[in-house]
Design a protein around this motif. Sequence first.
Motif, mmCIF file in Angstrom:
data_model
loop_
_atom_site.group_PDB
_atom_site.id
_atom_site.type_symbol
_atom_site.label_atom_id
_atom_site.label_comp_id
_atom_site.label_asym_id
_atom_site.label_seq_id
_atom_site.Cartn_x
_atom_site.Cartn_y
_atom_site.Cartn_z
ATOM 1 N N UNK A 86 -28.151 -86.637 79.431
ATOM 2 C CA UNK A 86 -28.630 -87.785 78.662
ATOM 3 C C UNK A 86 -28.991 -87.257 77.279
ATOM 4 N N UNK A 87 -28.032 -87.222 76.346
ATOM 5 C CA UNK A 87 -28.197 -86.467 75.100
ATOM 6 C C UNK A 87 -29.338 -86.942 74.213
ATOM 7 N N UNK A 138 -24.195 -92.379 77.462
ATOM 8 C CA UNK A 138 -24.557 -92.849 76.124
ATOM 9 C C UNK A 138 -25.523 -94.020 76.135
ATOM 10 N N UNK A 139 -26.011 -94.401 77.327
ATOM 11 C CA UNK A 139 -26.945 -95.516 77.447
ATOM 12 C C UNK A 139 -27.574 -95.473 78.829
ATOM 13 N N UNK A 153 -24.501 -95.761 85.927
ATOM 14 C CA UNK A 153 -23.122 -95.842 86.415
ATOM 15 C C UNK A 153 -22.571 -94.457 86.747
ATOM 16 N N UNK A 154 -22.826 -93.478 85.878
ATOM 17 C CA UNK A 154 -22.336 -92.127 86.132
ATOM 18 C C UNK A 154 -23.023 -91.496 87.334
ATOM 19 N N UNK A 155 -24.326 -91.769 87.492
ATOM 20 C CA UNK A 155 -25.051 -91.237 88.653
ATOM 21 C C UNK A 155 -24.467 -91.811 89.945
ATOM 22 N N UNK A 156 -24.214 -93.092 89.957
ATOM 23 C CA UNK A 156 -23.651 -93.724 91.160
ATOM 24 C C UNK A 156 -22.239 -93.224 91.440
ATOM 25 N N UNK A 166 -37.076 -91.089 82.353
ATOM 26 C CA UNK A 166 -36.240 -92.282 82.370
ATOM 27 C C UNK A 166 -34.886 -92.018 82.988
ATOM 28 N N UNK A 167 -34.269 -90.912 82.607
ATOM 29 C CA UNK A 167 -32.981 -90.539 83.177
ATOM 30 C C UNK A 167 -33.114 -90.210 84.665
ATOM 31 N N UNK A 168 -34.184 -89.483 85.015
ATOM 32 C CA UNK A 168 -34.409 -89.147 86.422
ATOM 33 C C UNK A 168 -34.608 -90.415 87.255
ATOM 34 N N UNK A 169 -35.324 -91.393 86.688
ATOM 35 C CA UNK A 169 -35.547 -92.655 87.395
ATOM 36 C C UNK A 169 -34.222 -93.328 87.732
#
Length: 293
Positions: A9-10, A41-42, A48-51, A68-71
């Motif tokens: 998550x850049x 990028x969002x 979506x990428x995690x799923x 936030x990304x971990x959530x």
Amino acid sequence: MTRAALLVCPASGRGRAGRVADAVAARLRTAVDSLNSHVADSAEGTLALARRAVDDGVDVLVVLGGDGAAHLAVQACARSGTALAVVPAGTGNDLASALGASSVEDVVAALRAGGRRSVDLGRLETGTWFATVLCAGFDSAVNERANALRWPAGPRRYDLAILAELAVLRPQRLRVDADERVLELDALLVAVGNTSSYGGGIPVCPDADVNDGLFDVTVLAAAPRRALLRMLPALRTGRHVDHPAVRTFRARSVTLSGPSWVGYADGERMHEVPVSATCVPGALSVVSSITSV
């Protein structure tokens, strides 16, 4: 054979995650058999990428980012065969801290040692999972303000937000339904902890245990502002629970109702109170070297 995916998550940490992504990927490749990197990028793209990674059957999903990304990754990994690891690169990094990860080296060590654990998760009535703390009241207002601040970086952002919110703090009538317990009082905040800390390391529920199948609930009753100012240093040590205005207890299911507060979970905005949550034992597999995560 361990198949892993790295989700970058850049924007996390004001761009820090993007700057260190290549180095993190190189270190992770020394501890797994294969690693694919994905850049989001969002928030929608992160989820979506995690799923997609979980659907592809990777053994481990490593998130390089903040809470936030971990959530978002938790939403994909919950009740799946994919374990979650977090390399901290955000503002708060509370989930990474709970998993014993202060850097990529901690994650690499845990991967090499085969450190896998099952931990509890909270689940809202909407179906959203959370890994750390659900909060409402003063603490959620602090989250809202901290998220809007561009300076300073790191936990100091929360400290500044706390001072700003203290100036406008007003108690509201809160009802907490917790298993067989009903608590009604004029309150300033309520925190429902699966893990102990939020806001960049504030141990609001200092005795929370992610393996006991229960939430730790902390409620701060109405108190004079000067008393709250004196209590602030204790928040950083967990000693605030000794204050007479603070009530703590444990419960499997909790419903918060009454005030015009917004609920936050894992530092992310959920929805306005009323809000209900249930602790789901062993719902998430994680990579961690801490045996009592």
